[in-house]
Design an enzyme around this catalytic site. Structure first.
Site, PDB file in Angstrom:
ATOM      1  N   ALA A 211       0.830  -1.199   0.000  1.00  0.00           N
ATOM      2  CA  ALA A 211       0.000   0.000   0.000  1.00  0.00           C
ATOM      3  C   ALA A 211       0.862   1.244   0.000  1.00  0.00           C
ATOM      4  O   ALA A 211       2.083   1.185   0.217  1.00  0.00           O
ATOM      5  CB  ALA A 211      -0.930   0.013   1.210  1.00  0.00           C
ATOM      6  N   ASN A 212       0.230   2.386  -0.236  1.00  0.00           N
ATOM      7  CA  ASN A 212       0.860   3.692  -0.077  1.00  0.00           C
ATOM      8  C   ASN A 212       0.360   4.343   1.206  1.00  0.00           C
ATOM      9  O   ASN A 212      -0.710   3.993   1.706  1.00  0.00           O
ATOM     10  CB  ASN A 212       0.528   4.594  -1.275  1.00  0.00           C
ATOM     11  CG  ASN A 212       1.291   4.193  -2.520  1.00  0.00           C
ATOM     12  OD1 ASN A 212       2.373   3.633  -2.444  1.00  0.00           O
ATOM     13  ND2 ASN A 212       0.711   4.462  -3.681  1.00  0.00           N
ATOM     14  N   ARG A 213       1.115   5.306   1.715  1.00  0.00           N
ATOM     15  CA  ARG A 213       0.731   5.998   2.952  1.00  0.00           C
ATOM     16  C   ARG A 213      -0.232   7.141   2.608  1.00  0.00           C
ATOM     17  O   ARG A 213       0.187   8.257   2.361  1.00  0.00           O
ATOM     18  CB  ARG A 213       1.969   6.551   3.650  1.00  0.00           C
ATOM     19  CG  ARG A 213       2.993   5.500   4.054  1.00  0.00           C
ATOM     20  CD  ARG A 213       4.192   6.162   4.722  1.00  0.00           C
ATOM     21  NE  ARG A 213       5.276   5.223   4.980  1.00  0.00           N
ATOM     22  CZ  ARG A 213       5.367   4.467   6.065  1.00  0.00           C
ATOM     23  NH1 ARG A 213       4.419   4.533   6.994  1.00  0.00           N
ATOM     24  NH2 ARG A 213       6.385   3.644   6.221  1.00  0.00           N
ATOM     25  N   SER A 214      -1.495   6.856   2.598  1.00  0.00           N
ATOM     26  CA  SER A 214      -2.489   7.886   2.306  1.00  0.00           C
ATOM     27  C   SER A 214      -3.641   7.768   3.291  1.00  0.00           C
ATOM     28  O   SER A 214      -4.168   6.674   3.512  1.00  0.00           O
ATOM     29  CB  SER A 214      -3.013   7.732   0.875  1.00  0.00           C
ATOM     30  OG  SER A 214      -4.097   8.607   0.647  1.00  0.00           O
TER      31      SER A 214
END
Length: 403
Positions: A211-214
């Site tokens: 995942a991405n950090r959002s």
């Protein structure tokens, strides 16, 4: 805008939060609305029709098979003779009936027969809200276009219970009703918009993911800001820990391919704002069982496959929106990378920002962006993400008007 001249059918279902409906009636009437109440049998165990009738100055409808009520105002007319159907509190039981199309009492029959906007304010024990069946029902209702406010986090009526399940406050519900009934006014009235938000989770196995950090805060704020300008907004959100924005139809997805499919299925549209931090890669073949760590064995290798480029898909689609806005989250060479993205992906605007760890943008409430277009780049000062959303929504409205 107030609610002057608006007719609200208020359905009160069972639960301790029913007492809040008395204040809600007062708040709605203060704003000029007429309120016609419907109470379920369970609601009458918590508050009385006498109190509801006194505050609403209206007859209280309780029985599907009331000869007097059906002769005066039948249930079909109740379902249609209003501007908004508001369910507050909305119990888990009534939400389940709505999701499955059941109609075995007056409230559920009205909800099935209504062709008016429906706004629900869920209220229940946190364990009930987190139950798999409730999650399925909520997702069905959202897909069906039912608007939702709350539930909120806080203390429950039960001693020692806390979590997400409290009904939204009456003032917030009244504000949401004003917003919903105001759709169709503003500079984006009659326009449709798609906004993507949050990360995507690409499974490695049933436990782990890429995942991405959002946090989704910026995308959710933009969706709400577009809606406040009158647009009919669909928000397609990856997994986030923040509530759905008010006045917006929200679709929840997990993987990039699901997000791409949800976006494309809703074309054509006037506006597309691709804010989501979509994972660039996924595991080519995720494991069906948890990958176990074993002593004296090397870590397993992961074969990656490229995820679909949702912004590029939209920017070059045969049904391309009139205005396509992309986001570029960069850690270096922000303007150069943003301009390359503008050219490569067929966007009209790129909102570029520095998301390096020291910036505090990812997961935070503050943002500093650069707006890149074919005519140049414009630096915006540091603002809250809500302020960025308001300014971007106004820019989108201005560009559409100019075009």
């Amino acid at each position: 805008m107030d609610l002057s001249g608006k007719r609200i059918l208020l359905i009160i279902s069972g639960g301790i939060a029913a007492y809040k409906s008395l204040d809600l009636i007062r708040r709605l009437r203060e704003r000029g609305a007429s309120v016609r109440p419907v109470m379920t049998a369970a609601a009458q165990e918590f508050i009385t029709p006498l109190a509801v009738g006194a505050l609403s100055a209206s007859h209280v409808y309780t029985d599907l098979f009331s000869r007097e009520d059906e002769q005066d105002v039948g249930h079909i007319r109740l379902a249609r003779d209003c501007d908004l159907v508001l369910v507050a509190p909305a119990s888990a039981d009534l939400l389940a009936k709505m999701a499955h199309g059941l109609a075995n009492d007056l409230a559920s029959t009205i909800l099935l027969a209504s062709d008016r906007p429906i706004l629900v304010a869920p209220a229940m024990n946190p364990k009930m809200w987190e139950a798999a069946a409730t999650k399925r029902n909520i997702e069905t209702l959202r897909t069906d276009g039912v608007h939702m406010i709350g539930p909120m986090r806080g203390e429950m009526a039960e001693s020692g219970e806390a979590g997400v399940g409290r009904m939204a406050e009456p003032l917030d519900i009244a504000a949401e009703a004003i917003h919903l009934l105001g759709v169709g006014t503003g500079p984006l009235a009659g326009k449709t918009a798609i906004v993507t938000s949050g990360p995507t989770h690409e499974p490695i196995d049933p436990v782990r993911y890429i995942a991405n950090r959002s946090s989704g805060r910026q995308g959710h704020a933009i969706a709400a800001a577009l809606a406040r300008l009158g647009a009919d907004v669909t928000l397609i959100s990856g997994p986030v820990a923040i509530p759905d924005p008010s006045g917006v139809r929200t679709i929840h997805v997990e993987r990039a391919e699901e997000m791409r499919d949800a976006v494309v299925s809703r074309l054509p549209t006037d506006i597309a704002v691709m804010v989501a931090a979509v994972a660039d890669w996924r595991v080519a073949a995720s494991a069906n069982q948890k990958i176990k760590k074993r002593a004296d064995e090397a870590p397993p290798s992961l074969e990656l496959a490229e995820n679909p480029d949702i912004l590029k898909t939209v920017g070059h689609h045969p049904q391309r929106p009139k205005l396509v806005v992309g986001f570029a989250a960069e850690t270096q060479d922000v303007e150069a990378n943003g301009r390359q993205k503008l050219d490569r992906k067929g966007a009209d605007l790129i909102v570029a920002n520095d998301v390096s760890p020291e910036s505090g943008v990812m997961g935070g409430t503050i943002n500093r962006v650069k707006i890149i277009s074919m005519s140049g780049a414009e630096d915006w000062p540091e603002m809250t993400k809500d302020e960025v959303a308001e300014r971007l929504a106004a820019l989108i409205a201005s560009r559409l008007s100019a075009n």
